[in-house]
Design an enzyme around this catalytic site. Structure first.
Site, PDB file in Angstrom:
ATOM      1  N   SER A  31      47.087  39.671  60.699  1.00 52.01           N
ATOM      2  CA  SER A  31      47.607  38.944  59.525  1.00 52.01           C
ATOM      3  C   SER A  31      49.115  38.942  59.475  1.00 52.01           C
ATOM      4  CB  SER A  31      47.165  39.613  58.221  1.00 52.01           C
ATOM      5  OG  SER A  31      45.821  39.479  58.024  1.00 52.01           O
ATOM      6  N   HIS A  62      45.610  32.885  59.479  1.00 52.34           N
ATOM      7  CA  HIS A  62      45.214  33.090  60.871  1.00 52.34           C
ATOM      8  C   HIS A  62      45.049  31.740  61.546  1.00 52.34           C
ATOM      9  CE1 HIS A  62      43.960  37.411  60.949  1.00 52.34           C
ATOM     10  NE2 HIS A  62      44.018  37.222  59.653  1.00 52.34           N
ATOM     11  N   HIS A  84      36.735  38.238  62.346  1.00 51.95           N
ATOM     12  CA  HIS A  84      36.420  39.433  61.552  1.00 51.95           C
ATOM     13  C   HIS A  84      34.935  39.469  61.221  1.00 51.95           C
ATOM     14  CE1 HIS A  84      40.655  38.434  60.707  1.00 51.95           C
ATOM     15  NE2 HIS A  84      40.839  39.735  60.617  1.00 51.95           N
ATOM     16  N   TYR A  86      33.773  40.396  58.465  1.00 51.61           N
ATOM     17  CA  TYR A  86      33.538  39.909  57.090  1.00 51.61           C
ATOM     18  C   TYR A  86      33.397  38.389  57.010  1.00 51.61           C
ATOM     19  CZ  TYR A  86      38.622  39.053  56.938  1.00 51.61           C
ATOM     20  OH  TYR A  86      39.893  38.627  57.204  1.00 51.61           O
ATOM     21  N   GLU A  87      33.831  37.699  58.058  1.00 53.66           N
ATOM     22  CA  GLU A  87      33.668  36.243  58.061  1.00 53.66           C
ATOM     23  C   GLU A  87      32.216  35.855  58.292  1.00 53.66           C
ATOM     24  OE1 GLU A  87      37.042  33.943  60.070  1.00 53.66           O
ATOM     25  OE2 GLU A  87      37.283  35.958  60.901  1.00 53.66           O
ATOM     26  N   ALA A 114      47.035  44.319  60.109  1.00 50.47           N
ATOM     27  CA  ALA A 114      47.594  44.743  58.833  1.00 50.47           C
ATOM     28  C   ALA A 114      46.585  45.726  58.255  1.00 50.47           C
ATOM     29  CB  ALA A 114      47.752  43.545  57.917  1.00 50.47           C
ATOM     30  N   MET A 212      40.108  46.118  58.178  1.00 52.94           N
ATOM     31  CA  MET A 212      38.874  45.338  58.375  1.00 52.94           C
ATOM     32  C   MET A 212      38.756  44.756  59.774  1.00 52.94           C
ATOM     33  SD  MET A 212      39.122  43.194  54.821  1.00 52.94           S
ATOM     34  CE  MET A 212      39.693  43.962  53.282  1.00 52.94           C
ATOM     35  N   SER A 213      39.479  45.321  60.740  1.00 50.40           N
ATOM     36  CA  SER A 213      39.424  44.731  62.087  1.00 50.40           C
ATOM     37  C   SER A 213      39.577  45.813  63.153  1.00 50.40           C
ATOM     38  CB  SER A 213      40.547  43.695  62.232  1.00 50.40           C
ATOM     39  OG  SER A 213      41.814  44.331  62.233  1.00 50.40           O
ATOM     40  N   ASN A 236      50.420  47.714  52.572  1.00 48.12           N
ATOM     41  CA  ASN A 236      50.286  48.060  51.159  1.00 48.12           C
ATOM     42  C   ASN A 236      49.724  49.464  51.038  1.00 48.12           C
ATOM     43  OD1 ASN A 236      47.828  46.413  52.245  1.00 48.12           O
ATOM     44  ND2 ASN A 236      46.990  47.697  50.630  1.00 48.12           N
ATOM     45  N   HIS A 248      46.024  39.826  48.708  1.00 51.89           N
ATOM     46  CA  HIS A 248      46.321  39.376  50.068  1.00 51.89           C
ATOM     47  C   HIS A 248      47.782  38.930  50.202  1.00 51.89           C
ATOM     48  CE1 HIS A 248      45.404  38.095  54.097  1.00 51.89           C
ATOM     49  NE2 HIS A 248      45.639  36.819  53.851  1.00 51.89           N
TER      50      HIS A 248
HETATM   51  N1  HPA Z   1      42.413  47.525  53.015  1.00 53.68           N
HETATM   52  C1  HPA Z   1      41.771  46.916  54.039  1.00 53.68           C
HETATM   53  N2  HPA Z   1      42.361  46.057  54.846  1.00 53.68           N
HETATM   54  C2  HPA Z   1      43.656  45.783  54.645  1.00 53.68           C
HETATM   55  C3  HPA Z   1      44.379  46.370  53.597  1.00 53.68           C
HETATM   56  C4  HPA Z   1      43.731  47.300  52.749  1.00 53.68           C
HETATM   57  O1  HPA Z   1      44.291  47.866  51.800  1.00 53.68           O
HETATM   58  N3  HPA Z   1      45.652  45.883  53.675  1.00 53.68           N
HETATM   59  C5  HPA Z   1      45.672  45.029  54.736  1.00 53.68           C
HETATM   60  N4  HPA Z   1      44.469  44.965  55.325  1.00 53.68           N
END
Ligand code: HPA
Length: 278
Positions: A31, A62, A84, A86-87, A114, A212-213, A236, A248
């Protein structure tokens, strides 16, 4: 169709576009980091749509294309946009491009992402070299019949994140005056961000970051005995650490803020990764 037959078709299509170019390093840009592909010299660009059997990416921020060309004296094949779990893709689909890379002769894999920062001593914008991961969820890209042509049924994960690559990356960061962290990445499926309780649990379990990846790709790469490095941009503080909701936009903003440093580091690691390891 059998996996190996599909891979052979994907490989043949990509090769037909490369005109003899031999990619040596696979690079997946997470990301907000996709722009790095723009610094690749004399690029051959291939849309995922056009590659037989390739999945297609759906997330905002993306892109969905391969960019192949020279970077820091090496030939890289860069995925601008990844798949991903989750997709809705199966783990098999998520790692399909990694297997395609291996078919193309690539043995070194650079994974970037990220991630949320779980370690309270660190801060958003920090970069983390992944030394290990935790995959709590049950699914695994190697679940099911083992593709014997790619690797063994049971395989080691203690070298999933190549120690030489981590040490080269640390030195490169030092020399560039970039501060990097080292830590454990824990996979959550998303797309919901974690709950505050899940983040406390992740910390208790030994995680420094959540995301998540990357984990499925690192597993498939280990199966095929590739050299892998994972680098997280901690965009974050993970949920519940600060008294504020997650979004996001923050992920993209931090990615934007550190992308120059991040690419400088990735490029320097590529430059220093010795030919004999390729
Ligand atoms: N959690 C999961 N995936 C992420 C996060 C998060 O806080 N930040 C960026 N990708």
């Amino acid at each position: 169709m059998d996996l190996m037959d599909k891979l052979a078709q994907s490989e043949a299509y990509i090769r037909s576009k490369l005109g003899g170019l031999k990619p040596q390093i696979g690079l997946i840009l997470g990301s907000g980091l996709g722009e790095m592909a723009d610094s690749i010299e004399n690029p051959v660009v291939i849309d995922y749509h056009d590659i037989p059997h390739f999945p297609v990416s759906t997330v905002p921020g993306h892109k969905g294309r391969l960019v192949i060309g020279e970077l820091e004296g090496k030939t890289v094949l860069c995925m601008q946009g990844r798949f991903h779990y989750y997709e809705g893709y199966s783990m098999d689909e998520v790692v399909y491009p990694i297997r395609t890379m291996k078919m193309l002769g690539i043995n070194s894999l650079f994974l970037t992402n990220a991630a949320g920062c779980v370690n309270t001593a660190w801060k958003p914008g920090d970069l983390m070299l992944i030394t290990d991961h935790i995959k709590l969820i049950a699914d695994n890209p190697l679940r099911g019949r083992n593709p014997d042509a790619l690797g063994d049924r049971f395989f080691d994960m203690t070298q999933a994140y190549d120690k030489d690559l981590v040490s080269i990356a640390s030195k490169a960061a030092d020399d560039l005056g970039i501060e990097v962290r080292k830590g454990v990445y824990m996979l959550f499926t998303g797309p919901s961000f974690e709950t505050a309780a899940e983040v406390r649990f992740a910390r208790l379990a030994g995680a420094d970051a959540v995301g998540m990846s990357t984990v499925p790709e690192a597993i498939a790469a280990s199966h095929m005995r590739m050299h892998t490095i994972g680098i997280s941009c901690l965009t974050n503080m993970a949920a519940g650490i600060l008294d504020q909701p997650l979004n996001h936009e923050e992920v993209l903003e931090t990615g934007e803020r550190v992308k120059k440093t991040f690419s400088a580091l990735v490029r320097e690691i590529i430059r220093r990764w010795p030919e004999e390891k390729l």
